[in-house]
Design a protein around this motif. Structure first.
Motif, PDB file in Angstrom:
ATOM      1  N   TYR A 176       4.483  14.282   0.082  1.00 19.19           N
ATOM      2  CA  TYR A 176       5.200  13.128   0.628  1.00 19.19           C
ATOM      3  C   TYR A 176       6.241  13.567   1.648  1.00 19.19           C
ATOM      4  O   TYR A 176       6.309  13.051   2.756  1.00 19.19           O
ATOM      5  CB  TYR A 176       5.847  12.355  -0.520  1.00 19.19           C
ATOM      6  CG  TYR A 176       6.694  11.195  -0.066  1.00 19.19           C
ATOM      7  CD1 TYR A 176       6.085  10.011   0.374  1.00 19.19           C
ATOM      8  CD2 TYR A 176       8.074  11.274  -0.076  1.00 19.19           C
ATOM      9  CE1 TYR A 176       6.860   8.949   0.802  1.00 19.19           C
ATOM     10  CE2 TYR A 176       8.845  10.222   0.346  1.00 19.19           C
ATOM     11  CZ  TYR A 176       8.233   9.041   0.786  1.00 19.19           C
ATOM     12  OH  TYR A 176       9.013   7.996   1.201  1.00 19.19           O
ATOM     13  N   ARG A 191       4.653  14.855   4.777  1.00 17.80           N
ATOM     14  CA  ARG A 191       4.087  13.769   5.574  1.00 17.80           C
ATOM     15  C   ARG A 191       5.199  13.026   6.328  1.00 17.80           C
ATOM     16  O   ARG A 191       5.091  12.755   7.522  1.00 17.80           O
ATOM     17  CB  ARG A 191       3.336  12.803   4.677  1.00 17.80           C
ATOM     18  CG  ARG A 191       1.988  12.432   5.289  1.00 17.80           C
ATOM     19  CD  ARG A 191       1.009  11.785   4.324  1.00 17.80           C
ATOM     20  NE  ARG A 191       1.558  11.153   3.153  1.00 17.80           N
ATOM     21  CZ  ARG A 191       1.407  11.646   1.923  1.00 17.80           C
ATOM     22  NH1 ARG A 191       0.742  12.773   1.731  1.00 17.80           N
ATOM     23  NH2 ARG A 191       1.912  11.021   0.896  1.00 17.80           N
ATOM     24  N   GLN A 192       6.287  12.749   5.641  1.00 10.83           N
ATOM     25  CA  GLN A 192       7.422  12.074   6.255  1.00 10.83           C
ATOM     26  C   GLN A 192       7.918  12.852   7.468  1.00 10.83           C
ATOM     27  O   GLN A 192       8.138  12.308   8.545  1.00 10.83           O
ATOM     28  CB  GLN A 192       8.558  11.939   5.234  1.00 10.83           C
ATOM     29  CG  GLN A 192       8.303  10.913   4.158  1.00 10.83           C
ATOM     30  CD  GLN A 192       8.350   9.502   4.705  1.00 10.83           C
ATOM     31  OE1 GLN A 192       9.266   9.126   5.424  1.00 10.83           O
ATOM     32  NE2 GLN A 192       7.310   8.721   4.415  1.00 10.83           N
ATOM     33  N   LEU A 238       2.792  15.859  -5.341  1.00  9.09           N
ATOM     34  CA  LEU A 238       3.219  14.556  -4.839  1.00  9.09           C
ATOM     35  C   LEU A 238       4.455  14.690  -3.955  1.00  9.09           C
ATOM     36  O   LEU A 238       4.486  14.213  -2.817  1.00  9.09           O
ATOM     37  CB  LEU A 238       3.508  13.600  -6.003  1.00  9.09           C
ATOM     38  CG  LEU A 238       2.274  13.093  -6.764  1.00  9.09           C
ATOM     39  CD1 LEU A 238       2.706  12.237  -7.946  1.00  9.09           C
ATOM     40  CD2 LEU A 238       1.367  12.287  -5.824  1.00  9.09           C
ATOM     41  N   ALA A 239       5.449  15.389  -4.493  1.00  5.91           N
ATOM     42  CA  ALA A 239       6.733  15.456  -3.796  1.00  5.91           C
ATOM     43  C   ALA A 239       6.596  16.206  -2.475  1.00  5.91           C
ATOM     44  O   ALA A 239       7.029  15.718  -1.417  1.00  5.91           O
ATOM     45  CB  ALA A 239       7.768  16.132  -4.691  1.00  5.91           C
TER      46      ALA A 239
END
Lengths: 457, 256
Positions: A41, A44-45, A37-38
Motif C-alpha cells: 500500500y 503504491r501510494q 499489505l502495508a
C-alpha cells in the motif's frame, strides 16, 4: 532435531516447544500478511504521488520548451525539491541534469529505451546507494525524455521499522508461547506430581498416603482409583500382617509343646532300645530341624521393615566379637581393622547375620578360618572366610536364595539347617541398606562378605 | 524369629550349659508358677522343667494365677501374654505392684514393641516361643542367683550421688527415703556402682546381671536401665547416677 532427541525432551518441554511453534506459525503468518499489505500500500501510494508529480513537472518542462529553452536550467533546478531527488532530461544534444548528480549511464537501459519510445515507465532501483523510484515520461514538444528520480529513503526507513516491529513481535510471541506452554504443562502436570509423591510414599511403606479429592472430572477419576488401590493394598497388608501373626502364634505354640516333649524323651533315650529308640532318635532330629525351619520361615516371611525402636548405634567389632565368643564350635579371633566401625542397625538382626554366616562356614566348609571387621568405601564390612571347597561362580547367587542348600555338596548330614540361613542374611543386610555376597578367598575357600552403610538403615 | 528371645540363645541346638549350672547342688529346687492357657504347652513344659529340677505350679488364666499367688509361695513366675480374661501384661503390672517377685514373660509375640511393653510392665526377662525348658531353667537360675551377688561387698554402703546402696541388706535409699528395686534393677545398679565410674559395656552388664551368655539383644538392658532411672533419678530424662556412654555402655555418676 531428530526423533530420538524429541522424545528425550521432557513432556513439559515438549508441550512448551509445541506452544512456541504454534505461536510462531500464527504470528508469522499474520506478520507476513501485514507486511505485504502495508508495504504494498505504502509503495503504491508513493508511486502514485511520484508519478503525479512527475507528470506535473513534465508539463512544466514541456511548456518551458515551447517558450524556448532560456529558463530551462532554472526550472529544472526548481523542480528538484530535496537534495536526494534528481531530474534528468535527455535532449538531442545530450543530458541535462539537476539535483543530485547522477550519471545517466547508471540508469537501466530498458527504462531509458521505454522513455525514448514515448512510453511512460517507472522502476524502483538503487542508485549510488540510495533507493529511488525512477519515473520516465516523454516530453511531447521535442522528442526528449524526462527522467525523475524520487528518493525512497523515508519509505525505506519506515519499511525497516515495520519489519523490525513485526519480527520482534513474532519472536516475542514465540517466547511467550513457550512460557505459556511451560506454565500450562506445569499446571496440567501438577496432579501428576502429587500422584508421584503419593506413590513414592506408598512405595516407601507409608500406606496412609492418599491423593486429595479433585474437582476436575478427569483427575477425580485418577485420584479415586489411586486411593482405592492404596486402600486395598493397605487392607491386604494389614490382613497379611494379622495372618502372619496368627500363623506365628499357631505354629510357635505346638512347636513349644513338641520341642519340650522331645527334650523329655531325649533325656530318657537310654530307656528306649531297639526300634523304638531309633524311631525316637529320628523324631527328635526332625523336631529340631522342623523347629529351626519354622522359626526361620516365620522370620523371613514376616518382618519387612525394621522397627524404629530396634535401631541403635552398634559397634560392629564388638558385636561380631560377641557372637563368635558364644559359639559352640571353635571360632578364630575376630580381626578388627583399627577403630571398629559403628553402624545404625538392629542388633538382633546383625547378630543373626553373623551367626548365620558362621553356621554356614561350619556346615559346609569345616568352620571359619578368619572373621574380620573392616572399614570399606561403602561403610563397614564383615568378612567370614572358610577353607572349604569354595563356591563356583555360577552358584554364588544361588546360595543366597531360599532353600538353596541342595546346590552345595559337603554338608554335614547330622546338622541340617533350615535352608534359609543365607537368605536371611541377604534379607537382614538389605533391610540395613547393605549387601551380601560371596567371593573366592585368596588361598582357597570362600569369603562371605557383608557390607553395611554407616548411616541409618 | 524364635531367636528374638531377648537372651538370644540358639534354642534349637543343644545349649551351652551356663558355667554355673550344675554347680552349687545345694541349690533348692526352684518353685515356679507357670501361667499358660495352652494345656499341652503347660504339660510338656512342666515335664521338661521338672527334668531341669524345677517344681512347677500351673495356672491357666491370669485370675487363677493371681488367686494362687495369694496363698502359694513361688520363686519365679513364667507368664504368657495372651491369656483369657486378664491379659498377661496386666498380670505382670499387678504382680510388680505387689512386690519384687521375679517374672519371666514367655510369649509367642516377637515384635520389638511387644518385648518392650512386656519389660516395661515390669518383667525381668522376656523369652519367645518356641523355647526349650533347658534355656528357661538356665535363665531362672540366673535370675535367682541375682539375690546373692557372687562377691561379698567389703563396703557396707556405696554412694552414687544421693543414692545410698546397702549391699548386705539389699536396700537402696534416695535422699534418705527407701527405693524399691527389683532384683534385676538392684543387680544392675550394683554392677555400675562396683565399677567405680568405669564404663561397663552392654555385653558385660547383660552377662553379669542376667548371668547368661546373652546373644546381643539389648532391648532387655535398655528397658531395665530406663526402669532403674525412673526409680533412682530425680529427673530420669537428665540422669546423674546412671549415665549413658554413647556406643559403649553405661557408668555410674557422682560416686562418693
Amino acid at each position: 532435531m531428530t526423533r530420538v532427541r524429541i522424545t528425550r525432551l521432557s513432556l513439559r518441554w515438549r508441550v512448551a516447544v509445541a506452544f512456541g511453534l504454534g505461536s510462531l506459525m500464527i504470528t508469522g503468518i499474520f506478520a507476513v500478511v501485514t507486511w505485504n499489505l502495508a508495504s504494498g500500500y505504502m509503495l503504491r501510494q508513493r508511486e502514485m504521488s511520484a508519478t503525479a508529480q512527475a507528470e506535473v513537472n513534465v508539463r512544466l518542462v514541456d511548456s518551458a520548451l515551447h517558450q524556448g529553452s532560456g529558463g530551462l536550467g532554472d526550472l529544472l533546478t526548481g523542480l528538484t525539491t530535496d537534495s536526494d531527488s534528481s531530474v534528468l532530461l535527455e535532449r538531442t544534444q545530450g543530458w541535462l541534469t539537476s539535483g543530485r548528480q547522477i550519471d545517466p549511464a547508471r540508469l537501466p537501459t530498458p527504462l531509458l529505451a521505454l522513455g525514448e519510445q514515448g512510453v511512460p515507465a517507472r522502476q524502483r532501483l538503487v542508485v549510488e546507494g540510495v533507493p529511488v523510484l525512477a519515473v520516465t515520461l516523454p516530453v511531447s514538444s521535442d522528442r526528449s525524455t524526462y527522467v525523475e528520480l524520487f528518493p525512497l529513503t523515508q519509505i525505506d526507513r519506515a519499511f525497516r521499522y515495520i519489519s523490525a516491529v513485526l519480527i520482534g513481535g513474532v519472536a516475542a510471541s514465540t517466547l511467550l508461547g513457550i512460557a505459556i506452554g511451560l506454565w500450562t504443562s506445569k499446571r496440567a502436570l501438577r496432579p501428576l506430581t502429587e500422584l508421584t509423591r503419593a506413590a513414592s510414599r506408598v512405595a516407601g511403606g507409608d500406606l496412609q498416603a492418599r491423593l486429595p479429592a479433585q474437582d476436575d472430572p478427569d483427575l477425580a477419576r485418577m485420584a479415586t482409583t489411586f486411593n482405592r488401590t492404596v486402600e486395598e493394598l493397605e487392607d491386604r497388608v494389614r490382613q497379611d500382617a494379622r495372618f502372619a501373626g496368627d500363623v506365628s502364634h499357631e505354629l510357635r505354640s505346638p512347636l513349644t509343646t513338641m520341642a519340650n516333649a522331645a527334650a523329655v524323651l531325649h533325656r530318657r533315650r537310654d530307656e528306649m532300645t531297639g526300634t523304638a529308640g531309633r524311631a525316637v532318635e529320628l523324631l527328635l532330629a526332625e523336631v529340631t530341624r522342623f523347629q529351626r525351619m519354622v522359626v526361620d520361615l516365620l522370620e523371613i516371611s514376616r518382618d519387612h521393615q525394621i522397627d524404629d525402636a530396634a535401631v541403635e548405634t552398634v559397634d560392629l567389632g564388638e558385636l561380631v566379637d560377641h557372637v563368635t565368643r558364644v559359639r559352640l564350635h571353635p571360632c578364630p579371633v575376630v580381626e578388627i581393622d583399627g577403630a571398629a566401625p559403628a553402624v545404625q542397625g538392629d542388633r538382633r538382626r546383625l547378630d543373626r547375620v553373623v551367626a548365620n554366616l558362621l553356621d554356614n562356614a561350619e556346615k559346609y566348609a569345616g568352620g571359619p578360618v578368619r572373621v574380620a571387621v573392616l572399614r570399606s568405601t561403602a561403610g563397614a564390612r564383615i568378612e567370614v572366610d572358610d577353607a572349604g571347597p569354595g563356591i563356583p561362580p555360577e552358584l554364588r547367587r544361588q546360595v543366597f536364595e531360599r532353600f538353596a542348600r541342595g546346590v552345595r555338596a559337603g554338608r554335614r548330614g547330622d546338622d541340617a539347617g533350615s535352608g534359609l540361613g543365607l537368605a536371611l542374611v541377604t534379607q537382614h543386610v538389605a533391610r540395613h541398606g547393605g549387601s551380601a555376597w560371596v567371593e573366592d578367598r585368596p588361598g582357597g575357600g570362600a569369603r562371605f562378605v557383608v557390607e553395611l552403610p554407616v548411616g541409618a538403615p | 524369629m524364635g531367636h528374638v528371645s531377648v537372651g538370644m540363645v540358639d534354642v534349637t541346638s543343644p545349649l551351652p550349659r551356663p558355667s554355673t549350672m550344675g554347680r552349687g547342688n545345694a541349690e533348692v529346687r526352684a518353685r515356679l508358677l507357670m501361667v499358660e492357657d495352652d494345656e499341652r504347652i503347660r504339660l510338656a513344659l512342666g515335664l521338661a522343667l521338672a527334668d531341669e529340677g524345677c517344681d512347677v505350679v500351673e495356672a491357666a488364666s491370669g485370675e487363677e494365677a493371681l488367686h494362687l499367688l495369694a496363698t502359694t509361695e513361688v520363686d519365679v513366675v513364667l507368664l504368657d501374654l495372651m491369656l483369657p480374661g486378664i491379659d498377661g501384661l496386666e498380670v505382670c503390672r499387678r504382680l510388680r505392684g505387689q512386690g519384687e517377685l521375679p517374672i519371666i514373660i514367655v510369649s509367642a509375640r516377637t515384635d520389638t514393641s511387644d518385648v518392650i511393653a512386656g519389660l516395661e510392665a515390669g518383667a525381668d526377662d522376656y523369652v519367645t516361643k518356641p523355647l526349650m525348658a533347658s534355656e528357661l531353667a538356665a535363665r531362672i537360675r540366673a535370675l535367682l542367683r541375682r539375690r546373692h551377688p557372687a562377691s561379698t561387698q567389703p563396703r557396707p554402703v556405696i554412694r552414687v550421688g544421693e543414692v545410698e546402696i546397702y549391699p548386705a541388706e539389699e536396700a537402696v535409699l534416695r535422699g534418705g527415703a527407701p527405693v524399691h528395686l527389683t532384683r534385676t534393677e538392684f543387680g544392675l545398679l550394683m554392677e555400675l556402682a562396683m565399677a567405680e565410674g568405669r564404663v561397663v559395656t552392654r555385653e558385660e552388664l547383660l552377662r553379669r546381671v542376667w548371668g547368661y551368655d546373652y546373644f546381643g539383644d539389648t532391648r532387655l538392658l535398655d528397658v531395665h536401665i530406663r526402669r532403674l532411672r525412673r526409680k533412682v533419678e530425680r529427673d530420669p530424662d537428665n540422669p546423674t547416677c546412671v549415665l549413658t556412654v554413647r556406643g559403649r555402655g553405661y557408668k555410674a555418676g557422682g560416686l562418693a
